[in-house]
Design a protein around this motif. Structure first.
Motif, PDB file in Angstrom:
ATOM      1  N   GLU A   1      39.046   3.735  54.446  1.00 50.89           N
ATOM      2  CA  GLU A   1      40.386   3.800  55.053  1.00 50.89           C
ATOM      3  C   GLU A   1      40.847   5.252  55.147  1.00 50.89           C
ATOM      4  O   GLU A   1      40.527   6.062  54.280  1.00 50.89           O
ATOM      5  N   ASN A   2      41.589   5.523  56.179  1.00 54.37           N
ATOM      6  CA  ASN A   2      42.192   6.848  56.358  1.00 54.37           C
ATOM      7  C   ASN A   2      41.133   7.942  56.302  1.00 54.37           C
ATOM      8  O   ASN A   2      41.291   8.962  55.629  1.00 54.37           O
ATOM      9  N   GLY A   3      40.020   7.701  57.011  1.00 54.59           N
ATOM     10  CA  GLY A   3      38.907   8.651  56.976  1.00 54.59           C
ATOM     11  C   GLY A   3      39.210   9.959  57.678  1.00 54.59           C
ATOM     12  O   GLY A   3      38.543  10.957  57.420  1.00 54.59           O
ATOM     13  N   SER A   4      40.193   9.958  58.564  1.00 56.92           N
ATOM     14  CA  SER A   4      40.496  11.213  59.265  1.00 56.92           C
ATOM     15  C   SER A   4      41.788  11.850  58.747  1.00 56.92           C
ATOM     16  O   SER A   4      42.308  12.770  59.364  1.00 56.92           O
TER      17      SER A   4
ATOM     18  N   GLY B   1      47.589  11.017  55.557  1.00 60.09           N
ATOM     19  CA  GLY B   1      47.784  11.824  54.350  1.00 60.09           C
ATOM     20  C   GLY B   1      46.505  11.982  53.556  1.00 60.09           C
ATOM     21  O   GLY B   1      45.441  11.493  53.944  1.00 60.09           O
ATOM     22  N   ALA B   2      46.634  12.695  52.430  1.00 58.11           N
ATOM     23  CA  ALA B   2      45.472  12.925  51.578  1.00 58.11           C
ATOM     24  C   ALA B   2      45.113  11.648  50.833  1.00 58.11           C
ATOM     25  O   ALA B   2      45.908  10.708  50.762  1.00 58.11           O
ATOM     26  N   TRP B   3      43.918  11.623  50.272  1.00 57.63           N
ATOM     27  CA  TRP B   3      43.468  10.429  49.555  1.00 57.63           C
ATOM     28  C   TRP B   3      44.144  10.302  48.192  1.00 57.63           C
ATOM     29  O   TRP B   3      44.359   9.216  47.696  1.00 57.63           O
ATOM     30  N   THR B   4      44.435  11.433  47.581  1.00 56.57           N
ATOM     31  CA  THR B   4      45.099  11.404  46.266  1.00 56.57           C
ATOM     32  C   THR B   4      46.348  12.280  46.312  1.00 56.57           C
ATOM     33  O   THR B   4      46.467  13.173  47.166  1.00 56.57           O
ATOM     34  N   ASP B   5      47.275  12.002  45.393  1.00 56.49           N
ATOM     35  CA  ASP B   5      48.530  12.749  45.390  1.00 56.49           C
ATOM     36  C   ASP B   5      48.322  14.204  45.004  1.00 56.49           C
ATOM     37  O   ASP B   5      48.966  15.097  45.532  1.00 56.49           O
ATOM     38  N   ARG B   6      47.426  14.414  44.058  1.00 58.45           N
ATOM     39  CA  ARG B   6      47.221  15.769  43.547  1.00 58.45           C
ATOM     40  C   ARG B   6      45.748  16.146  43.643  1.00 58.45           C
ATOM     41  O   ARG B   6      44.881  15.270  43.650  1.00 58.45           O
ATOM     42  N   VAL B   7      45.499  17.422  43.688  1.00 59.28           N
ATOM     43  CA  VAL B   7      44.114  17.873  43.681  1.00 59.28           C
ATOM     44  C   VAL B   7      43.526  17.630  42.286  1.00 59.28           C
ATOM     45  O   VAL B   7      44.211  17.795  41.274  1.00 59.28           O
ATOM     46  N   GLY B   8      42.291  17.199  42.243  1.00 59.57           N
ATOM     47  CA  GLY B   8      41.631  16.996  40.951  1.00 59.57           C
ATOM     48  C   GLY B   8      40.931  18.275  40.499  1.00 59.57           C
ATOM     49  O   GLY B   8      40.476  19.068  41.331  1.00 59.57           O
TER      50      GLY B   8
ATOM     51  N   PRO C   1      43.150  27.088  36.121  1.00 62.35           N
ATOM     52  CA  PRO C   1      42.530  26.725  37.393  1.00 62.35           C
ATOM     53  C   PRO C   1      43.216  27.441  38.557  1.00 62.35           C
ATOM     54  O   PRO C   1      44.384  27.829  38.451  1.00 62.35           O
ATOM     55  N   SER C   2      42.479  27.633  39.617  1.00 62.39           N
ATOM     56  CA  SER C   2      43.075  28.121  40.861  1.00 62.39           C
ATOM     57  C   SER C   2      42.478  27.272  41.973  1.00 62.39           C
ATOM     58  O   SER C   2      41.485  27.628  42.598  1.00 62.39           O
ATOM     59  N   ILE C   3      43.073  26.102  42.150  1.00 62.56           N
ATOM     60  CA  ILE C   3      42.567  25.130  43.109  1.00 62.56           C
ATOM     61  C   ILE C   3      43.732  24.556  43.893  1.00 62.56           C
ATOM     62  O   ILE C   3      44.874  24.594  43.427  1.00 62.56           O
ATOM     63  N   SER C   4      43.458  24.060  45.072  1.00 60.07           N
ATOM     64  CA  SER C   4      44.544  23.455  45.856  1.00 60.07           C
ATOM     65  C   SER C   4      43.978  22.430  46.824  1.00 60.07           C
ATOM     66  O   SER C   4      42.783  22.437  47.142  1.00 60.07           O
ATOM     67  N   MET C   5      44.860  21.570  47.262  1.00 61.34           N
ATOM     68  CA  MET C   5      44.497  20.573  48.281  1.00 61.34           C
ATOM     69  C   MET C   5      45.701  20.396  49.188  1.00 61.34           C
ATOM     70  O   MET C   5      46.830  20.270  48.715  1.00 61.34           O
ATOM     71  N   ASP C   6      45.487  20.432  50.476  1.00 64.13           N
ATOM     72  CA  ASP C   6      46.586  20.140  51.404  1.00 64.13           C
ATOM     73  C   ASP C   6      46.015  19.622  52.713  1.00 64.13           C
ATOM     74  O   ASP C   6      44.791  19.612  52.917  1.00 64.13           O
ATOM     75  N   LEU C   7      46.908  19.206  53.565  1.00 62.73           N
ATOM     76  CA  LEU C   7      46.487  18.729  54.880  1.00 62.73           C
ATOM     77  C   LEU C   7      46.563  19.885  55.859  1.00 62.73           C
ATOM     78  O   LEU C   7      47.527  20.656  55.844  1.00 62.73           O
ATOM     79  N   SER C   8      45.541  20.008  56.679  1.00 65.00           N
ATOM     80  CA  SER C   8      45.514  21.099  57.642  1.00 65.00           C
ATOM     81  C   SER C   8      45.671  20.512  59.051  1.00 65.00           C
ATOM     82  O   SER C   8      45.230  19.390  59.328  1.00 65.00           O
ATOM     83  N   SER C   9      46.300  21.285  59.916  1.00 68.51           N
ATOM     84  CA  SER C   9      46.433  20.834  61.316  1.00 68.51           C
ATOM     85  C   SER C   9      45.186  21.160  62.123  1.00 68.51           C
ATOM     86  O   SER C   9      45.065  20.790  63.282  1.00 68.51           O
ATOM     87  N   GLU C  10      44.260  21.856  61.485  1.00 67.80           N
ATOM     88  CA  GLU C  10      42.989  22.187  62.141  1.00 67.80           C
ATOM     89  C   GLU C  10      42.067  20.987  61.959  1.00 67.80           C
ATOM     90  O   GLU C  10      41.578  20.750  60.852  1.00 67.80           O
TER      91      GLU C  10
END
Lengths: 185, 1278
Positions: free
Chosen positions: B926-929, B933-940, B949-958
């Motif tokens: 589900e929601n493969g594209s 939204g993202a698959w999880t609320d927070r980056v693991g 840590p220095s990690i991030s996850m967000d949605l890109s318009s690219e």
């Protein structure tokens, strides 16, 4: 705590301006470096303090002393179960330790020999050792003529005899200038 | 420096005696082996007499990454050839010099600077008894410290040379000491050279002594170092060994161990109180904080009258900065240096840089021995004496750990177990080349040499485990070596793996009886498990060589050092050789060898074989799903398509009262859009089993067990991976109140990780959520581990089936622990990743109770959370039952049958399509594209080795599809996210997604299935073209019994400077039929193949083998059983002058039906004369050099090519048309080594002659009587 600031240049207007702008440039440089390195506020302040300490020739002992305080604080913070603060403290300890050796290096690099008529030399102060003009402890010529002992040794004129004495490397006395007159520090 | 030996000798003697007394255990000729310091039998050591760039004594062979150690190895080899055993030579050459050398060099360095004996004593103490030295030596890294003392000694001399202008002889002498240091450990030389450079700059620039006077001396210093290392520099650099070195290409190690706390305290991170625990970060002791304080005070007090201390202060601070590796501050610095600075990649972990810290500490602490320069009043004197006392006490405590033996490890004497001596004697008597496999790993007393190399379990597994699955996926068994070896050796490809690897003997080493150090403790499974595994292998024969405990098996069909084969096929490298091997066994009964084509061997020379639909494409047409594959045929040849006609894949159907096992016929494909094609399966019923209507039934197959699913066709797997399947009925449950309907097992929650009093755990009965019934057990934990337990009656030596159902509410793991009450308190445990927190998961484990057990305690866990949220785990339906077998289906006789279809392949691309109208082709993710939204609320954080840590996850318009994509970025730690997928009765999943990266760093995914074996599949992907969208596609076989999986996406940690950013988009996971392995295509070859009548191999050295081939008529594949390296070349030699070693042969065997093989060991290396191979062009071109049998060097050996391209003196033709040739298999960088040796010797000789002439001329001039004419010359000289 009183910090001794040495004014290294005579109060010539042109040079003063140059120094003024140099300090502004340095401040901008610090901010730039801090932003490029993603430094946080505390790191930026420490870096600024370090750069300014070089400009104003603050004695490196201060950096070492602050470093020691942080070193002592770190295990205490751990003992009272404040690991996050201990983490910061040990990093600051390292910063000040590093600043200390770099400042000491800078002190050594910018140290200048004292003029022959320095009163310190006559008083035999450890800081007042005399280095003759043109003396190079590493040069063969000087060694062969004077039989200077191998290690860290310099010539000292004592009356009419030439003797050897440890070369400390520190040549600038703890003095400050006021109105172009030497004042004992 | 004025070092008056007379005035110092008492001190020196006393210090040396004290140091020797402290290390008194080493002053015997006993056996010492621990960690990386292994005992070597003289057989191996004698190999060192004949220097070889190719290290053939371990694994499959590799270019020697530590060839710089040659001089040391040569000396050890000389000792061995004189009959001196290693336990003596190690003392004379390493142990005693290191102990004494550390003390003497530390003394001299401090004395040189301070001209004070007390300072010397402090220096000797610090260098000998710092925690870094003790920890490193204990772990067997003693050569690091040997190199260290040589470097420190060299530093003493170069200080004199630089600072005092003491003359060239000091530069020369120090450079020789540094060179010797480099011959022991190159990394120490690397660090020393940097220190010398810094020291020169400090003296010249900071102390204003001028660079001009130093340059000639430094030039001499550098030149001598360069010349002294030419012997390894030339072969390593010219052959590209540095860039391709496995040692230098390893990533950073131990980021979670090395830290600023240990570094700033000059303490090894693994150093505890009086001992080290390797790979366990230790807390810094309170007293150790004294050292950095004294370090700083020393700089405050002494730097003005000893400016040299500033230099050592810098060295210390630099050491601290580097030895903390990636810990704060400057977290990215080390990784940047590692990537950018040449040679820095040799420091994959940073503790080597304690060299700098300790050097700085040594000098700064020694300073307290002299006056400060301040008025020496009481306070200053008290401070000095206190400091000296503190230093002596701290380092005496460290020294006490050696005296008392509490540090253990290499400091304690060991006994050489008699079994290993018997084994060494036995294998050294067995002639010829072969390898031994040690399961799980080699003992420190193993006998290995270039003739008898050792392969360890991990090496075997890492080399071959990619062939565990038909789809070529690398399957992780969670680092369970026993499981991996069971899969490898227990498969029908197991014997071929051992044969190809030339493994003749398989060894199970001793357990705890080897000096109390049980190497099985480091691996999954017991010693008995490994013996049971090897006993179960038909192709191995256990042999008795007179050992008590050591167990030995023989594999009689191992391959020789050199083989020539005519039954060989070529693959494109993407195929699973295990799959192709099974295919060939099924079709023509043979197990041919294989070579990987790449772009080398002309395809038409050998039969090319490939399985179709390994990476299929899927399209949906009117007729349903079409699975397609495209094959490229450069020439357009004739081929044979093989179709599985029935018994390749196993299915079952369970109607509630009976199970029917059956297989399906593979459907006919369309070739290039034409042909028959079919959409109807042919069904072959294998067996039907009637079952009672009562109870739960399970099917055990393919290393897994799963409950029978009623009412639909279920896929089990390939026949090839199963010997049999068994239907099992679950027995009566021994666990009382396993469903918690009667309440919890205990009144209160137990704390199973009570490391302090601040536990935050709870237990309750949940009435809202349950798997069956109305209740379940709820365990929660925020701090510590919540647990509960029950006691179960069991019978000893009985098979059991343990089942748990669990569900997570925030927790990532569930866990259990089952402990039996037998004498050994046998236990099993499991910490299970919870793949889908929304549904109940089932854990089914088969186990056997130990003999003597009458009861067992079963614990259930909820593990500690991140301290913010509670980790909640629900448990239900816990059962422990005795399974009853109700039917076994033997599949071992089920021969796979193939139908042959002759086809003509077009030049260029050829398509193969199979139609499956019953598959919808819908994606099950589900929601493969990421449009929703993202698959999880927070980056693991999937590598949280520290708190930064220095990690991030967000949605890109690219986006590659739609408007959004998922962006994962990581600079420190690994960023990850996950998604659960469910499927029902799936055979294979086609995973595809689009990705885009901002650099060439790799990223990856990880998929864990919920089958009983918890199969995991992972892949690391490197994008060669950053900033462009790419597509990844892979068909993955679903493991038996799996209905769910968790897919993890990763962006891996960068070098610390910039983020590694990966964009993911357009994920699709489509259920497809498992068509891989059901269709094979074999392209016809144009050449006849045959083997010669006689092969004679003379092994001259690790790098050189002479081969004589008699009667080679057709082409064959010549394989050298050493890992593939482009440096290996096959030279054609003039036929004259060959002396067959058949008379002195040590091995005679038939390697094929037609070929007689003899092998002998001449040991007659041509030495420096082999430098001719630098320019020798008489070798088979690189396109004939191919990877054979997955790892080895292979050459297409074609008599026609030799006759056409080499003059007649290089071959002779027999009456039957076959030719006789003389070959040399030579590792060409070896000739570069000889070039380097000639360079070193030549330059040294020329320098000596020049120096002698110069001295002679000076003497003549001095001796000449003063005359008017030459007065000026004398003046100049004076």
């Amino acid at each position: 705590m009183r910090i001794t600031i040495r004014k290294i240049l005579p109060p010539l207007e042109k040079k003063a301006k140059a120094i003024y702008f140099a300090r502004i440039a340095l401040s901008i440089l610090v901010i730039l470096v801090a932003s490029l390195l993603d430094l946080r506020l505390v790191e930026t302040i420490i870096l600024s303090a370090f750069m300014l300490s070089l400009v104003y020739r603050v004695n490196s002992n201060y950096a070492f002393s602050v470093g020691i305080l942080f070193i002592i604080a770190t295990p205490m913070l751990m003992e009272i179960n404040l690991p996050d603060m201990a983490d910061k403290s040990v990093v600051y300890a390292y910063y000040f330790m590093a600043m200390g050796v770099l400042s000491a290096l800078f002190e050594k690099k910018t140290a200048r020999p004292i003029r022959k008529n320095s009163s310190n030399r006559r008083k035999g102060s450890i800081h007042g050792e005399y280095i003759p003009q043109g003396f190079d402890p590493g040069s063969r010529a000087v060694r062969s003529k004077t039989s200077v002992p191998a290690n860290d040794s310099v010539l000292e004129l004592s009356g009419s005899n030439i003797t050897t004495k440890k070369y400390t490397g520190e040549s600038r006395p703890n003095v400050r200038r006021s109105n172009n007159k030497l004042i004992q520090g | 420096m004025r070092f008056n030996l007379k005035s110092n000798y008492i001190f020196a003697t006393v210090i040396v005696l004290i140091i020797c007394a402290i290390n008194y255990r080493w002053f015997s000729l006993g056996y010492f082996a621990y960690g990386d310091w292994h005992y070597s039998f003289n057989d191996l050591l004698r190999d060192s007499i004949s220097p070889s760039v190719w290290a053939g004594s371990s694994g499959y062979g590799v270019q020697d990454a530590s060839f710089w150690r040659l001089p040391l190895n040569l000396i050890i080899g000389l000792f061995a050839s004189l009959g001196i055993p290693f336990n003596v030579s190690e003392k004379l050459l390493v142990f005693w010099p290191t102990v004494i050398g550390l003390a003497v060099s530390g003394y001299l360095l401090a004395y040189r600077i301070f001209q004070n004996k007390t300072a010397g004593v402090i220096g000797a103490t610090v260098l000998s008894f710092n925690s870094y030295a003790i920890a490193s030596i204990g772990q067997g890294h003693i050569l690091l410290l040997t190199a260290t003392f040589l470097a420190v000694l060299g530093f003493v001399f170069i200080m004199k040379a630089i600072r005092d202008g003491a003359g060239y002889k000091y530069f020369l002498f120090s450079s020789l000491l540094f060179a010797a240091s480099g011959w022991v450990d190159l990394r120490v030389l690397y660090m020393s050279a940097i220190a010398v450079f810094l020291y020169s700059v400090f003296t010249a620039v900071i102390e204003k002594r001028g660079l001009k006077n130093l340059l000639p001396g430094l030039f001499l210093f550098g030149a001598v170092l360069l010349v002294a290392n030419l012997f390894w520099l030339i072969p390593t650099i010219v052959s590209g060994g540095l860039s391709s070195s496995a040692v230098l290409s390893r990533g950073l190690f131990g980021n979670n161990f090395w830290n600023i706390y240990s570094a700033i305290n000059f303490t090894h991170p693994f150093w505890g109180v009086l001992s080290t625990t390797w790979f366990l970060k230790q807390d810094v002791m309170l007293y150790q904080w004294i050292l950095p304080v004294l370090f700083s005070i020393s700089l405050i007090l002494y730097r003005k009258n000893k400016p040299i201390l500033i230099f050592f202060g810098i060295l210390g601070v630099l050491g601290i900065l580097l030895s903390k590796q990636v810990d704060a501050p400057f977290t990215g610095l080390y990784a940047w240096l590692f990537d950018v600075v040449p040679g820095f990649s040799a420091f994959r972990e940073s503790t080597k840089f304690y060299f700098y810290s300790i050097l700085g500490l040594l000098v700064l602490l020694s300073a307290f021995s002299i006056r400060t320069g301040l008025p020496e009043g009481k306070p200053v004197r008290a401070l000095r004496y206190s400091a000296l006392s503190a230093v002596l006490i701290i380092f005496s405590v460290n020294a006490y750990s050696i005296i008392s033996g509490s540090v253990g490890k290499l400091y304690l004497e060991k006994q050489l177990p008699g079994d290993y001596a018997v084994f060494e004697e036995y294998v050294s008597e067995q002639p010829g080349f072969y390898r031994t496999l040690w399961t799980p790993a080699a003992a420190r007393w193993n006998a290995s040499s270039a003739r008898i190399p050792t392969v360890t379990g991990p090496t075997l597994s890492n080399t071959w485990k990619q062939y565990l699955r038909d789809d070529g996926s690398t399957v992780s068994k969670n680092d369970d070596l026993l499981a991996e070896l069971t899969s490898l050796l227990g498969s029908d490809y197991g014997q071929q793996i051992l044969d190809y690897s030339s493994i003749r003997y398989v060894v199970v080493p001793l357990g705890a009886s080897d000096n109390g150090e049980d190497l099985f403790d480091s691996y999954e499974g017991s010693r008995d498990d490994y013996i049971a595994l090897l006993n179960s292998l038909d192709y191995l024969k256990q042999i008795d060589i007179g050992t008590n405990e050591l167990v030995l098996y023989e594999n009689p069909s191992y391959h020789s050092l050199v083989t020539l084969e005519d039954d060989v096929y070529v693959t494109d490298g993407s195929e699973s050789p295990a799959l192709l091997s099974r295919f060939f066994k099924a079709t023509n009964g043979s197990s041919p060898s294989y070579v990987q084509q790449g772009d080398k061997v002309p395809a038409s020379m050998l039969p090319a074989a490939r399985s179709l639909f390994g990476s299929p494409s899927v399209s949906i047409a009117d007729g349903g799903m079409v699975v397609s594959d495209n094959i490229s045929s450069p020439e357009g040849t004739r081929g044979t398509l093989y179709r599985d006609t029935g018994t390749g894949k196993l299915y079952y159907y369970f109607d509630g009262s009976s199970v029917t096992m059956f297989s399906k016929t593979a459907r006919l494909p369309q070739v290039n859009g034409s042909g028959i094609g079919s959409i109807i399966d042919g069904i072959n019923v294998i067996k039907s089993v009637e079952l009672d209507s009562q109870g739960s039934y399970y099917l055990r197959a393919n290393e897994g067990i799963a409950e029978l699913v009623e009412g639909s066709i279920q896929y089990v797997g390939s026949f090839s991976s199963m010997a049999d399947v068994e239907i099992i009925k679950q027995g009566a449950n021994s666990v009382e109140n396993g469903s918690f309907e009667a309440g919890a097992w205990r009144d209160t929650v137990a704390d199973c990780n009570k490391y302090d009093e601040g536990g935050d755990i709870a237990m309750s009965i949940s009435s809202d959520v349950s798997s069956t019934g109305s209740r379940s057990l709820r365990l929660e934990a925020k701090r510590h581990t919540a647990c509960t337990y029950t006691t179960i009656d069991v019978r000893g030596d009985e098979d059991y089936l343990l089942q748990l159902e669990y569900r997570s509410m925030g927790a990532q793991y569930s866990g259990y622990y089952l402990e039996f009450d037998d004498a050994e308190k046998t236990s099993i445990s499991g910490r299970k990743l919870i793949t889908d927190g929304r549904e109940w998961n089932t854990e089914t484990v088969e186990l056997r109770s130990p003999v003597g057990a009458t009861s067992a305690k079963l614990y259930l866990y909820a593990y500690e959370s991140n301290g913010i949220d509670n980790n909640i785990v629900l448990y239900d339906n816990i059962s422990l039952s005795v399974p009853e077998s109700t039917g076994r289906v033997d599949l071992s006789d089920m021969a796979t049958e193939f139908e042959k279809i002759q086809i003509n392949l077009r030049k260029g691309s050829n398509s193969f399509d199979v139609n499956f109208p019953e598959y919808s082709g819908d994606s099950i993710i589900e929601n493969g594209s990421f449009e929703e939204g993202a698959w999880t609320d927070r980056v693991g954080d999937c590598n949280n080795y520290d708190n930064n840590p220095s990690i991030s996850m967000d949605l890109s318009s690219e986006a590659s599809d739609g408007n959004k994509s998922l962006s994962l970025s990581a600079r420190r730690h690994n960023a990850c996210t996950s998604k659960s997928i469910s499927f029902d009765a799936a055979e294979s999943l086609l995973l595809s997604f689009d990705y885009k990266t901002n650099n060439k760093n790799r990223f990856g995914y990880y998929m864990i299935f919920d089958d009983s074996a918890k199969t995991t599949i992972k892949d690391f992907i490197t994008k060669e073209r950053p900033n462009q969208w790419g597509q990844y596609k892979k068909a993955i076989q679903v493991p038996f019994g799996s209905t769910k999986a968790e897919l993890y996406l990763y962006a891996y940690e960068s070098d610390g400077r910039t983020d590694n950013r990966v964009l993911f988009d357009n994920f699709e996971i489509i259920e497809i039929p498992d068509v891989h392995g059901r269709y094979f295509l074999v392209e016809d070859s144009s050449r006849d193949m045959s083997t010669p009548a006689h092969v004679s191999v003379s092994s001259d050295s690790s790098s050189k083998k002479s081969v004589y081939i008699n009667g080679q008529r057709d082409a064959s594949i010549l394989t050298l059983s050493q890992s593939f390296d482009p440096g290996w070349r096959l030279y054609i030699e003039p036929i004259a002058g060959w002396t067959d070693c058949a008379q002195e042969s040590t091995v005679r065997r038939a390697i094929t039906d037609n070929t007689d093989y003899v092998e002998c060991y001449s040991g007659k290396s041509a030495g420096l004369l082999d430098v001719s191979y630098v320019t020798n062009e008489n070798y088979l071109p690189d396109e004939f050099h191919i990877v054979s049998n997955g790892f080895a060097n292979g050459w297409l050996f074609d008599p026609e090519y030799i006759k056409a391209n080499f003059p007649q003196e290089y071959w002779e033709e027999n009456d039957d048309g076959g030719i006789n040739v003389r070959l040399t298999l030579y590792y060409q960088p070896q000739s570069l080594f000889y070039l380097g040796v000639i360079g070193t010797l030549g330059i040294s000789l020329i320098s000596l002659i020049f120096f002698a002439c110069y001295k002679l001329r000076n003497r003549k001039l001095h001796n000449r009587k003063p005359q008017a004419g030459n007065l000026s010359i004398r003046r100049r000289l004076s």
